[in-house]
Design an enzyme around this catalytic site. Structure first.
Site, short mmCIF file in Angstrom:
data_model
loop_
_atom_site.label_atom_id
_atom_site.label_comp_id
_atom_site.label_asym_id
_atom_site.label_seq_id
_atom_site.Cartn_x
_atom_site.Cartn_y
_atom_site.Cartn_z
N ASP A 56 45.17 55.12 -1.84
CA ASP A 56 45.10 56.51 -2.26
C ASP A 56 43.89 57.10 -1.54
O ASP A 56 42.75 56.72 -1.80
CB ASP A 56 44.93 56.63 -3.78
CG ASP A 56 46.25 56.56 -4.51
OD1 ASP A 56 47.30 56.36 -3.85
OD2 ASP A 56 46.25 56.72 -5.74
N HIS A 71 54.49 60.74 -10.59
CA HIS A 71 54.58 60.21 -11.95
C HIS A 71 55.80 60.88 -12.58
O HIS A 71 56.10 62.04 -12.26
CB HIS A 71 53.40 60.62 -12.84
CG HIS A 71 52.04 60.22 -12.36
ND1 HIS A 71 51.35 60.93 -11.42
CD2 HIS A 71 51.23 59.21 -12.76
CE1 HIS A 71 50.16 60.37 -11.24
NE2 HIS A 71 50.06 59.32 -12.03
N ASP A 101 55.11 64.38 -13.68
CA ASP A 101 54.98 65.43 -12.66
C ASP A 101 56.32 66.10 -12.40
O ASP A 101 56.39 67.26 -12.01
CB ASP A 101 54.51 64.87 -11.30
CG ASP A 101 53.32 63.96 -11.42
OD1 ASP A 101 52.48 64.20 -12.30
OD2 ASP A 101 53.22 63.01 -10.62
C1 XLS Z 1 43.83 58.66 -11.30
C2 XLS Z 1 44.72 57.86 -10.46
C3 XLS Z 1 46.19 58.24 -10.50
C4 XLS Z 1 47.02 57.15 -9.92
C5 XLS Z 1 48.44 57.19 -10.31
O1 XLS Z 1 42.62 58.66 -11.12
O2 XLS Z 1 44.26 57.88 -9.15
O3 XLS Z 1 46.38 59.46 -9.85
O4 XLS Z 1 46.94 57.14 -8.53
O5 XLS Z 1 48.61 57.15 -11.67
NI NI Z 2 45.22 57.19 -7.43
#
Ligand code: XLS
Ligand code: NI
Ligand code: NI
Length: 435
Positions: free
Chosen positions: A296, A101, A104
């Protein structure tokens, strides 16, 4: 010159399943060929900058625990040191991708002009580092949920000036992602939802979110960004109710706003659990609509009901996730991003490396089990047997008929279906042979 943060930690190597070295890969050999492709190219691992380098160990009851040399994260000098350490970790892990992000990478400056200048400055610094690193950018995204300006939403905010700030922020982040050769751009709407309907105009907020996403897609084409635009479903947390609830909700939303051919999904294991689904459900739902983009990878604590973002640790779960990914053709621009963080007592630099090694190994084990099931073909065979009746020409004709013609056929042919076993336990036993 090294920062010294990971002093004493050598690059992680593959040593095979018999190895007892806690800092070696036992299952992830990037060069292993599976189904005709290197394992690294199948899995496309990415490190998440936020959890590993930006999060300082806070929880709702306690402050920071990590006290890294680049904390507090309030200066550009510390932002550069953080980037130096990040690239040292990428090298130790030999990881092909990372994700970020904007927040970050460098602190929020409190106004857009300075945010833009410092984002450009730090991404130039990172671009330089990428000249000598093999690690590529899987995706970039904008953090539009931490700063207080976003508390009532970003594109769904009642204040049009927040919508404007969000639009400018996303433009700056797509530009930065494009500059760094990113393969995707992600939007996760942490504050795109509501706390109470008492103060929320649902129709207006969702229309604005749809318009916003259309602007993002137009801009991608305008600048020639070839990556995929991905939205990431999550049902709640931080908002009480988020508009991008789950894969099915997102698909309906994308269709409503004419984006079904432009936007795909980034699916997260922990978010699936929060939505009351399994990870494989979310993946299969997206794949059934050709909207699977990226994942993810993490896991939630099944008892707590929170988004605990732990590193994955469950081979059967991971195997079924990759099974559905492989079945839909595998990743193209997407990959496996570890949206996972240490527990706040895991203070040592070694913990950070070990967590990723373990996560990569679990994914490799699950992936190999999935690939073996695909190659064996048992599940596919059983599926095609179960649905074989639909290949019958009469069954196909039926779909072109209407209720009257079908009823006549049921009467004339005296159709009286015989129930058949769904064979669930036999199929579960089958899967257990591989995991
Ligand atoms: C939060 C999200 C975030 C996204 C990116 O729960 O998983 O980390 O992956 O903004
Ligand atoms: Ni995420
Ligand atoms: Ni998450």
């Amino acid at each position: 010159m090294s920062t010294g943060f990971f002093d004493g930690l050598a690059p992680a190597r593959f040593e095979g399943a018999e190895s007892t070295n806690p800092m070696a890969f036992r299952h992830y050999n990037p060069d292993e060929i599976i189904m005709g492709k290197r394992l690294e190219e199948h899995l496309r691992f990415a490190v998440a900058y936020w959890h590993s380098f930006a999060w300082e160990g806070q929880d709702p009851f306690g402050g920071t625990t990590f006290e890294r040399p680049w904390h507090p994260q309030d200066s550009m000098a510390n932002a550069r040191l953080k980037a130096d350490v990040a690239f040292e970790m990428f090298e130790i892990l030999n990881v092909p991708f990372f994700c970020w992000h904007d927040l970050d990478l460098r602190p929020d400056q409190g106004n857009f002009a300075d945010n833009l200048a410092t984002l450009n400055e730090i991404t130039d610094y990172i671009a330089d580092k990428m000249q000598t690193s093999r690690t590529r950018l899987l995706w970039g995204t904008a953090n539009m949920f931490s700063h207080r300006r976003w508390m009532g939403g970003a594109s769904t905010n009642p204040d049009p000036n927040v919508f404007a700030f969000a639009a400018a922020t996303v433009k700056s982040c797509i530009d930065a992602t494009h500059k760094l050769g990113g393969q995707n751009y992600v939007l996760w709407g942490g504050r795109e939802g509501y706390e109470t309907l008492l103060n929320t105009d649902l129709r207006l907020e969702q229309d604005n979110m749809g318009r916003f996403l259309n602007m993002v897609v137009d801009y991608k084409h305008k600048i020639g960004f070839k990556g995929a635009i991905l939205v990431e479903p999550k049902p709640q947390e931080p908002s009480k109710h988020q508009y991008d609830f789950d894969a099915a909700t997102c698909i309906g939303f994308l269709r409503k706003y004419g984006l079904e051919n432009e936007v795909k999904l980034n699916l997260e294991q922990g978010h699936a659990i929060l939505a009351g689904h399994s990870f494989e459900h979310e993946i299969a739902v997206a794949a059934a609509d050709d909207m699977l983009g990226s994942i993810d990878m993490n896991r939630n604590d099944y008892q707590s009901g929170w988004d605990t973002d732990q590193f994955p640790n469950n081979v059967p779960e991971v195997a079924m996730a990759y099974y559905h990914i492989l079945k839909s053709g595998g990743f193209s621009t997407g990959g496996t991003n570890f949206d996972a963080k240490l527990r706040r007592q895991s203070l040592d630099p070694q913990d950070l490396i070990a967590a990723h090694i373990g996560g990569m190994d679990i994914c490799a084990r699950g992936f190999k089990a999935a690939a073996a099931m695909i190659t064996d073909g048992g599940l596919e065979q059983s599926l095609s047997d179960r649905y074989a009746g639909w290949h019958d020409p009469q069954a196909k004709t039926m779909l072109a008929g209407d209720l009257d013609t079908i009823t006549n056929r049921v009467l004339n042919d005296n159709i009286n279906p015989k129930p058949r076993s769904g064979r669930q336990e036999i199929l579960e036993n089958y899967v257990n042979r591989f995991v």
